[in-house]
Motif scaffolding. Structure first.
Motif, PDB file in Angstrom:
ATOM      1  N   ARG A 196       0.804  -1.217   0.000  1.00 19.82           N
ATOM      2  CA  ARG A 196       0.000   0.000   0.000  1.00 19.82           C
ATOM      3  C   ARG A 196       0.842   1.274   0.000  1.00 19.82           C
ATOM      4  N   ASP A 197       2.027   1.231   0.651  1.00 16.62           N
ATOM      5  CA  ASP A 197       2.852   2.434   0.688  1.00 16.62           C
ATOM      6  C   ASP A 197       3.811   2.516  -0.497  1.00 16.62           C
ATOM      7  N   MET A 198       3.679   1.583  -1.442  1.00 16.81           N
ATOM      8  CA  MET A 198       4.421   1.606  -2.706  1.00 16.81           C
ATOM      9  C   MET A 198       5.932   1.473  -2.524  1.00 16.81           C
ATOM     10  N   LYS A 199       6.363   0.897  -1.401  1.00 15.99           N
ATOM     11  CA  LYS A 199       7.797   0.709  -1.207  1.00 15.99           C
ATOM     12  C   LYS A 199       8.305  -0.399  -2.130  1.00 15.99           C
ATOM     13  N   LEU A 200       9.572  -0.265  -2.544  1.00 18.43           N
ATOM     14  CA  LEU A 200      10.167  -1.130  -3.547  1.00 18.43           C
ATOM     15  C   LEU A 200      11.392  -1.824  -2.984  1.00 18.43           C
TER      16      LEU A 200
END
Length: 335
Positions: free
Chosen positions: A155-159
């Motif tokens: 959800r927080d778009m961390k990669l």
């Protein structure tokens, strides 16, 4: 136990050349000037893992026993503790400002598991990894590029960094020795025998009886004792030193005179907040050619299985001078 080798030669990995990135060079050189051997970094990581385990309250010593929320919080605690140790300034857009350069900090217990936020793209990241089960750790710098990252579904778009691009990480220290979690790496039967004791003092006595010739840190003592006065339980005057002396077991601490004895006997040398126990006997012909040290009125050697138990020596006073000549420590006595 893996030997702790904090020499720069053994721990500093060769870094990929980055001649067109002066910020990387500046941060890399500054971090190495602050901690040439990596010992300070390793200590922060060891203390942070122990802080999360909170053994004095919980009795835990195994990362797997942490709650999911505690594991998630680990990266933040590492970030905070590194900042406290090295006094990094707060970053403008990232976690730190090091020599005027914004640097983000990411920690993972799983190698390659660093979660990179989208806003870190284009910035330098300090990537830290440690594994308590192998007693190893690494820290390196990477200039984050979008094409080097896996696309995230969270959800927080961390990669995460793609496996084929991890070779772009410029390691400051790579696969270096992490101070050992003694309880985790003890023989299971020995560990069970320690925790089977019904009092903190008895557990500590059993620990030093069974974990000989190994560095035992303050946090291990705290976890086993589970008492606020845990350090008192190690010392003489009723502590483990007094209790085990009749068995010949000596517990050396981080005092200079104790460190000298450990070094002369070929034992791991206890560092700040550490202890090393060993069973000693008065040296005789059977110990010819083996390391020996003179203190408390006799020459002492590390006991073998062939040596019957005998009362051990009294360690020199903590205030004794550092000077040692030919395996002789001439100093006063302490409990």
């Amino acid at each position: 136990m893996l030997p702790l080798d904090f020499s720069a030669a053994s721990n500093m990995a060769s870094s990929p050349a980055m001649p067109h990135d002066p910020e990387w060079v500046t941060v890399h050189q500054h971090l190495h000037s602050l901690d040439p051997s990596g010992q300070r970094f390793a200590t922060v990581i060891r203390d942070t893992i122990d802080q999360l385990l909170n053994g004095e309250v919980t009795g835990r010593y195994d990362w797997k026993t942490l709650f999911k929320t505690e594991k998630t919080h680990a990266g933040t605690v590492v970030e905070i503790n590194l900042q406290r140790e090295f006094k990094f300034k707060d970053g403008v857009n990232m976690d730190y400002q090091i020599q005027g350069v914004d640097v983000d900090c990411k920690y993972s217990q799983q190698f390659g598991g660093w979660m990179i936020p989208p806003e870190a793209v284009g910035h330098l990241c300090l990537l830290v990894w440690a594994d308590d089960y192998t007693s190893r750790w690494s820290a390196g710098l990477l200039r984050i590029k979008g094409e080097w990252l896996n696309r995230g579904n969270n959800r927080d778009m961390k990669l995460t960094v793609k496996a084929e691009h991890r070779d772009k990480i410029a390691w400051l220290w790579h696969n270096s020795a992490l101070p050992e979690n003694v309880l985790l790496h003890m023989d299971a039967a020995d560990r069970a025998a320690v925790f089977a004791q019904t009092s903190g003092q008895a557990r500590l006595n059993e620990l030093f009886r069974r974990a000989q010739r190994r560095r035992v840190g303050r946090n291990v003592v705290r976890t086993v004792a589970q008492q606020k006065d845990y350090m008192k339980r190690v010392r003489g005057n009723g502590g483990a030193r007094s209790a085990l002396r009749s068995e010949g077991i000596v517990i050396m601490g981080d005092y200079a005179s104790h460190q000298n004895i450990a070094e002369l006997l070929g034992l791991p040398v206890p560092q700040e907040g550490e202890f090393v126990s060993a069973r000693l006997v008065q040296a005789n012909l059977r110990h010819a050619g083996l390391p020996q040290v003179f203190f408390d009125g006799a020459y002492w050697a590390i006991a073998s299985s062939e040596d019957p138990p005998e009362t051990g020596p009294i360690l020199p006073k903590p205030t004794s001078p550092k000077k040692v000549t030919k395996g002789v420590i001439d100093s006063g006595r302490s409990a």
